[in-house]
Scaffold this active site. Structure first.
Site, PDB file in Angstrom:
ATOM      1  N   GLU A  62      28.253  28.083  61.446  1.00 19.05           N
ATOM      2  CA  GLU A  62      28.997  29.293  61.768  1.00 19.05           C
ATOM      3  C   GLU A  62      30.371  29.226  61.113  1.00 19.05           C
ATOM      4  OE1 GLU A  62      29.001  30.171  65.920  1.00 19.05           O
ATOM      5  OE2 GLU A  62      26.823  30.258  66.060  1.00 19.05           O
ATOM      6  N   ASP A 156      40.892  37.344  87.254  1.00 21.63           N
ATOM      7  CA  ASP A 156      41.709  37.383  88.473  1.00 21.63           C
ATOM      8  C   ASP A 156      42.289  36.019  88.838  1.00 21.63           C
ATOM      9  OD1 ASP A 156      40.865  39.960  88.471  1.00 21.63           O
ATOM     10  OD2 ASP A 156      39.872  39.917  90.417  1.00 21.63           O
ATOM     11  N   HIS A 177      36.518  38.696  68.282  1.00 20.69           N
ATOM     12  CA  HIS A 177      35.341  38.416  67.450  1.00 20.69           C
ATOM     13  C   HIS A 177      35.299  39.442  66.333  1.00 20.69           C
ATOM     14  CE1 HIS A 177      31.296  37.641  66.045  1.00 20.69           C
ATOM     15  NE2 HIS A 177      31.281  36.555  66.789  1.00 20.69           N
ATOM     16  N   ARG A 219      37.781  32.856  62.689  1.00 20.81           N
ATOM     17  CA  ARG A 219      37.647  34.182  63.262  1.00 20.81           C
ATOM     18  C   ARG A 219      38.934  35.008  63.225  1.00 20.81           C
ATOM     19  NH1 ARG A 219      33.864  32.721  68.513  1.00 20.81           N
ATOM     20  NH2 ARG A 219      31.883  32.718  67.397  1.00 20.81           N
ATOM     21  N   HIS A 280      36.938  38.819  72.448  1.00 17.76           N
ATOM     22  CA  HIS A 280      35.763  37.965  72.604  1.00 17.76           C
ATOM     23  C   HIS A 280      35.994  36.749  73.487  1.00 17.76           C
ATOM     24  CE1 HIS A 280      31.975  36.114  71.698  1.00 17.76           C
ATOM     25  NE2 HIS A 280      32.506  35.125  71.015  1.00 17.76           N
ATOM     26  N   GLU A 304      36.108  29.143  80.508  1.00 15.81           N
ATOM     27  CA  GLU A 304      37.068  30.044  79.871  1.00 15.81           C
ATOM     28  C   GLU A 304      38.292  30.315  80.727  1.00 15.81           C
ATOM     29  OE1 GLU A 304      36.804  34.198  77.263  1.00 15.81           O
ATOM     30  OE2 GLU A 304      35.026  33.387  78.270  1.00 15.81           O
ATOM     31  N   ARG A 315      39.707  29.481  68.733  1.00 15.63           N
ATOM     32  CA  ARG A 315      38.508  28.679  68.969  1.00 15.63           C
ATOM     33  C   ARG A 315      37.611  28.600  67.744  1.00 15.63           C
ATOM     34  NH1 ARG A 315      33.199  30.037  70.766  1.00 15.63           N
ATOM     35  NH2 ARG A 315      33.833  32.214  70.840  1.00 15.63           N
ATOM     36  N   SER A 320      32.929  26.752  72.472  1.00 11.74           N
ATOM     37  CA  SER A 320      33.135  27.152  73.867  1.00 11.74           C
ATOM     38  C   SER A 320      32.036  26.624  74.781  1.00 11.74           C
ATOM     39  CB  SER A 320      33.225  28.672  73.976  1.00 11.74           C
ATOM     40  OG  SER A 320      32.126  29.277  73.332  1.00 11.74           O
ATOM     41  N   LEU A 321      30.777  26.773  74.379  1.00  9.57           N
ATOM     42  CA  LEU A 321      29.678  26.274  75.197  1.00  9.57           C
ATOM     43  C   LEU A 321      29.792  24.763  75.373  1.00  9.57           C
ATOM     44  CD1 LEU A 321      26.544  28.265  73.923  1.00  9.57           C
ATOM     45  CD2 LEU A 321      27.465  28.263  76.237  1.00  9.57           C
TER      46      LEU A 321
END
Length: 378
Positions: A62, A156, A177, A219, A280, A304, A315, A320-321
């Protein structure tokens, strides 16, 4: 993931470069070094990552990655992982799931967390006390008109953290994104055209169908280039061409993208699709250490909603995963290793909930607080 030791330096540099070298180097090292163990956990849970014909794990590339090192399942890797994790949770008798439940506030005193105030599915309020509390409330995409996030992800917990003087970090670090499917209609959630598509050869064109950018830029840089091109062209989108990818690979690797575009009237094997940047990912959040512990005693944050600094200012795709899985496991291990019940929880189980009756007004205030904090930090 770290495919082999020889890839470590390259993976580390890719992550740092994407984050503009503002990353926490300790967090980056932990994430990369822990990746093989976490992937093994997922495989044992039954996650079906793509395989090569010989049965070995398949990898894709990616944006901003210098080589192929990303595991995937078609074009719904996140869903594949979370569905299997949910199945594992549902097997355990010591876990109670409360769907359609909203956290309204934390219960805390003297910088110690003792649980949370919840709005339950039936609209009633409840105070749930705990020895340890872990926040995993997601990002802030619901605050934006165009976002790949679900509408209910409004961050929140960031406002709640501010209310209780819990440290925040990089709250204005928000990733856009570069490629979501453009629609003139208002959408609840922008449909993401995966980074992997460009990693496998998809191209970006201006209004005259001329290529104008290196599609594998980080990105933030690619988003900036697309926005500048739209401004130059006077358009609301640019074109993405998936036809450079062999049709058999398109349908096997990206079936959901192909099908969604078809439903929207586009045949990606024969024509370009309009794409536009959308909010994103949130790199900022509640500041945590390498064990995911916040500045408040007995309160952890992961995913996140937390900021351990691994992403820096921007990122790197797919980190992230991995980051969420790695640091969630570290939080669980830290709680287990140091577990002590609160000798005397200084909180009233049936406290006065009258102040929380108007939950809609409270949540509206939270969102205004977050947006104001982001604006002040910019």
């Amino acid at each position: 993931m770290l495919k082999e030791e020889s890839d470590y330096d390259s993976y580390f540099e890719d992550t740092m470069r994407a984050g503009h070298y503002e990353n926490d180097t300790g967090s980056v090292e932990i994430m990369i070094r822990s990746s093989t163990e976490v992937v093994q956990d997922l495989l044992e849970y039954g996650v079906a990552f793509a395989r090569e014909p010989d049965g070995t794990l398949a990898f894709t590339r990616e944006g901003a990655h210098s080589q192929k090192r990303i595991l995937f399942h078609e074009d719904i890797t996140g869903k594949e992982i979370t569905s299997h994790l949910l199945k594992e949770v549902q097997k355990r008798d010591n876990i109670t799931l409360l769907p359609n439940t909203c956290m309204i506030d934390l219960v805390c005193r003297e910088n110690t967390c003792g649980g949370a105030i919840l709005k339950l599915k039936d609209g009633s309020l409840a105070t749930v006390l705990s020895d340890y509390t872990l926040l995993a409330t997601g990002g802030i995409g619901g605050l934006y008109r165009h976002s790949t996030n679900f509408r209910h992800l409004t961050g929140d917990s960031i406002a709640i953290a501010k209310k209780h003087n819990i440290r925040l970090k990089n709250i204005n670090y928000i990733q856009i994104h570069p490629t979501t499917l453009y629609s003139p209609k208002a959408e609840d959630r922008s449909f993401l055209i995966s980074e992997s598509v460009r990693g496998e050869g998809a191209k970006l064109y201006d209004k005259n169908f001329n290529r104008f950018v290196d599609e594998l830029l980080p990105r933030d840089l690619l988003t900036k280039a697309i926005q500048e091109q739209m401004k130059k062209d006077g358009t609301d989108y640019v074109w993405e061409d998936l036809r450079p990818i062999p049709e058999a690979e398109l349908t096997s690797h990206f079936p959901n993208i192909v099908e969604h575009c078809r439903k929207m009237g586009y045949d990606v094997t024969k024509e370009c699709i309009p794409v536009v940047p959308a909010q994103h990912y949130y790199m900022g959040g509640i500041e945590v250490d390498h064990q995911s512990l916040t500045s408040m005693n007995r309160l952890y944050a992961i995913g996140e909603t937390a900021c351990n600094g691994v992403h820096g200012r921007n990122r790197l795709a797919s980190n992230s995963l991995l980051e969420s899985l790695v640091f969630a496991k570290r939080a669980a291990k830290d709680i287990t290793a140091s577990y002590q019940p609160q000798s005397k929880i200084p909180f009233e189980e049936n406290g006065n909930l009258d102040a929380y009756r108007d939950t809609e007004a409270i949540q509206k205030d939270y969102r205004q607080v977050i947006l104001q904090e982001i604006e002040n930090a910019d």
